[in-house]
Design a protein around this motif. Sequence first.
Motif, mmCIF file in Angstrom:
data_model
loop_
_atom_site.group_PDB
_atom_site.id
_atom_site.type_symbol
_atom_site.label_atom_id
_atom_site.label_comp_id
_atom_site.label_asym_id
_atom_site.label_seq_id
_atom_site.Cartn_x
_atom_site.Cartn_y
_atom_site.Cartn_z
ATOM 1 N N ALA A 258 0.846 -1.195 0.000
ATOM 2 C CA ALA A 258 0.000 0.000 0.000
ATOM 3 C C ALA A 258 0.881 1.244 0.000
ATOM 4 O O ALA A 258 2.097 1.153 0.196
ATOM 5 N N GLU A 259 0.258 2.390 -0.197
ATOM 6 C CA GLU A 259 1.001 3.654 -0.184
ATOM 7 C C GLU A 259 1.765 3.802 1.129
ATOM 8 O O GLU A 259 1.245 3.529 2.205
ATOM 9 N N GLY A 260 3.016 4.194 1.027
ATOM 10 C CA GLY A 260 3.851 4.389 2.205
ATOM 11 C C GLY A 260 4.533 3.131 2.687
ATOM 12 O O GLY A 260 5.302 3.168 3.636
ATOM 13 N N SER A 261 4.276 2.011 2.038
ATOM 14 C CA SER A 261 4.901 0.758 2.460
ATOM 15 C C SER A 261 6.303 0.637 1.889
ATOM 16 O O SER A 261 6.641 1.252 0.880
ATOM 17 N N ALA A 262 7.100 -0.154 2.523
ATOM 18 C CA ALA A 262 8.485 -0.340 2.093
ATOM 19 C C ALA A 262 8.590 -1.162 0.807
ATOM 20 O O ALA A 262 9.586 -1.069 0.086
ATOM 21 N N MET A 263 7.574 -1.937 0.500
ATOM 22 C CA MET A 263 7.660 -2.861 -0.636
ATOM 23 C C MET A 263 7.143 -2.289 -1.950
ATOM 24 O O MET A 263 7.203 -2.945 -2.963
ATOM 25 N N GLY A 264 6.629 -1.101 -1.960
ATOM 26 C CA GLY A 264 6.149 -0.499 -3.199
ATOM 27 C C GLY A 264 4.673 -0.729 -3.434
ATOM 28 O O GLY A 264 4.125 -1.757 -3.076
ATOM 29 N N VAL A 265 4.054 0.243 -4.049
ATOM 30 C CA VAL A 265 2.616 0.226 -4.320
ATOM 31 C C VAL A 265 2.329 -0.592 -5.572
ATOM 32 O O VAL A 265 3.017 -0.462 -6.583
ATOM 33 N N LEU A 266 1.305 -1.433 -5.519
ATOM 34 C CA LEU A 266 0.885 -2.210 -6.686
ATOM 35 C C LEU A 266 -0.173 -1.485 -7.511
ATOM 36 O O LEU A 266 -0.242 -1.677 -8.725
ATOM 37 N N ALA A 267 -0.970 -0.661 -6.880
ATOM 38 C CA ALA A 267 -2.059 0.028 -7.576
ATOM 39 C C ALA A 267 -1.517 0.857 -8.729
ATOM 40 O O ALA A 267 -0.580 1.633 -8.571
ATOM 41 N N GLY A 268 -2.108 0.639 -9.911
ATOM 42 C CA GLY A 268 -1.737 1.403 -11.093
ATOM 43 C C GLY A 268 -0.550 0.848 -11.870
ATOM 44 O O GLY A 268 -0.231 1.345 -12.941
ATOM 45 N N ARG A 269 0.091 -0.181 -11.364
ATOM 46 C CA ARG A 269 1.211 -0.769 -12.105
ATOM 47 C C ARG A 269 0.650 -1.607 -13.257
ATOM 48 O O ARG A 269 -0.484 -2.081 -13.199
ATOM 49 N N PRO A 270 1.433 -1.835 -14.290
ATOM 50 C CA PRO A 270 0.922 -2.603 -15.434
ATOM 51 C C PRO A 270 0.522 -4.034 -15.045
ATOM 52 O O PRO A 270 1.234 -4.707 -14.285
ATOM 53 N N GLU A 271 -0.583 -4.465 -15.580
ATOM 54 C CA GLU A 271 -1.106 -5.805 -15.303
ATOM 55 C C GLU A 271 -0.081 -6.881 -15.621
ATOM 56 O O GLU A 271 0.136 -7.809 -14.834
ATOM 57 N N ALA A 272 0.559 -6.773 -16.780
ATOM 58 C CA ALA A 272 1.539 -7.789 -17.190
ATOM 59 C C ALA A 272 2.717 -7.850 -16.219
ATOM 60 O O ALA A 272 3.256 -8.928 -15.956
ATOM 61 N N GLU A 273 3.108 -6.710 -15.691
ATOM 62 C CA GLU A 273 4.219 -6.667 -14.728
ATOM 63 C C GLU A 273 3.853 -7.412 -13.439
ATOM 64 O O GLU A 273 4.644 -8.214 -12.928
ATOM 65 N N ILE A 274 2.670 -7.146 -12.927
ATOM 66 C CA ILE A 274 2.227 -7.790 -11.686
ATOM 67 C C ILE A 274 2.052 -9.289 -11.899
ATOM 68 O O ILE A 274 2.546 -10.104 -11.108
ATOM 69 N N ALA A 275 1.358 -9.668 -12.976
ATOM 70 C CA ALA A 275 1.131 -11.088 -13.252
ATOM 71 C C ALA A 275 2.453 -11.811 -13.490
ATOM 72 O O ALA A 275 2.649 -12.938 -13.007
ATOM 73 N N GLY A 276 3.359 -11.183 -14.204
ATOM 74 C CA GLY A 276 4.667 -11.795 -14.468
ATOM 75 C C GLY A 276 5.459 -12.000 -13.195
ATOM 76 O O GLY A 276 6.111 -13.039 -13.016
ATOM 77 N N ALA A 277 5.411 -11.023 -12.303
ATOM 78 C CA ALA A 277 6.117 -11.152 -11.025
ATOM 79 C C ALA A 277 5.524 -12.295 -10.204
ATOM 80 O O ALA A 277 6.265 -13.104 -9.634
ATOM 81 N N LEU A 278 4.198 -12.371 -10.147
ATOM 82 C CA LEU A 278 3.564 -13.460 -9.397
ATOM 83 C C LEU A 278 3.938 -14.818 -9.981
ATOM 84 O O LEU A 278 4.230 -15.768 -9.242
ATOM 85 N N ASP A 279 3.958 -14.924 -11.307
ATOM 86 C CA ASP A 279 4.340 -16.183 -11.961
ATOM 87 C C ASP A 279 5.789 -16.546 -11.635
ATOM 88 O O ASP A 279 6.105 -17.706 -11.360
ATOM 89 N N ALA A 280 6.668 -15.552 -11.683
ATOM 90 C CA ALA A 280 8.084 -15.792 -11.397
ATOM 91 C C ALA A 280 8.294 -16.191 -9.933
ATOM 92 O O ALA A 280 9.090 -17.085 -9.636
ATOM 93 N N PHE A 281 7.587 -15.543 -9.030
ATOM 94 C CA PHE A 281 7.675 -15.931 -7.620
ATOM 95 C C PHE A 281 7.165 -17.362 -7.432
ATOM 96 O O PHE A 281 7.779 -18.167 -6.738
ATOM 97 N N ARG A 282 6.021 -17.675 -8.069
ATOM 98 C CA ARG A 282 5.413 -18.996 -7.922
ATOM 99 C C ARG A 282 6.328 -20.094 -8.455
ATOM 100 O O ARG A 282 6.467 -21.152 -7.855
#
Length: 95
Positions: free
Chosen positions: A37-61
């Motif tokens: 969330a906003e202000g968090s140390a790990m970075g905000v996900l809201a508004g980031r590209p869908e492909a970037e988020i999905a790709g990161a989740l796939d890579a983590f998995r």
Amino acid sequence: MRAPLPGLALLAVLTTGAGAVETRPPPGASSCTGCHAEGSAMGVLAGRPEAEIAGALDAFRSGTRPATIMNRIAKGFDAGESQAIAAWFAAQAPR
């Protein structure tokens, strides 16, 4: 009986959200905001590209992206759930 004024009908649509896109997060997405969330140390996900988020989740998995916690969290979602989470966050405006 008189017909309602057109302005009132427009006001009703604008204030009730008629025709608005569903804003409830898909299952699992609400748990992300604890760290992303906003202000968090790990970075905000809201508004980031869908492909970037999905790709990161796939890579983590799959284990191809190193992590201490996200690899375990991502394994709890299948590809479809990850895609739904990514699409939802991508559609959110950063706060």
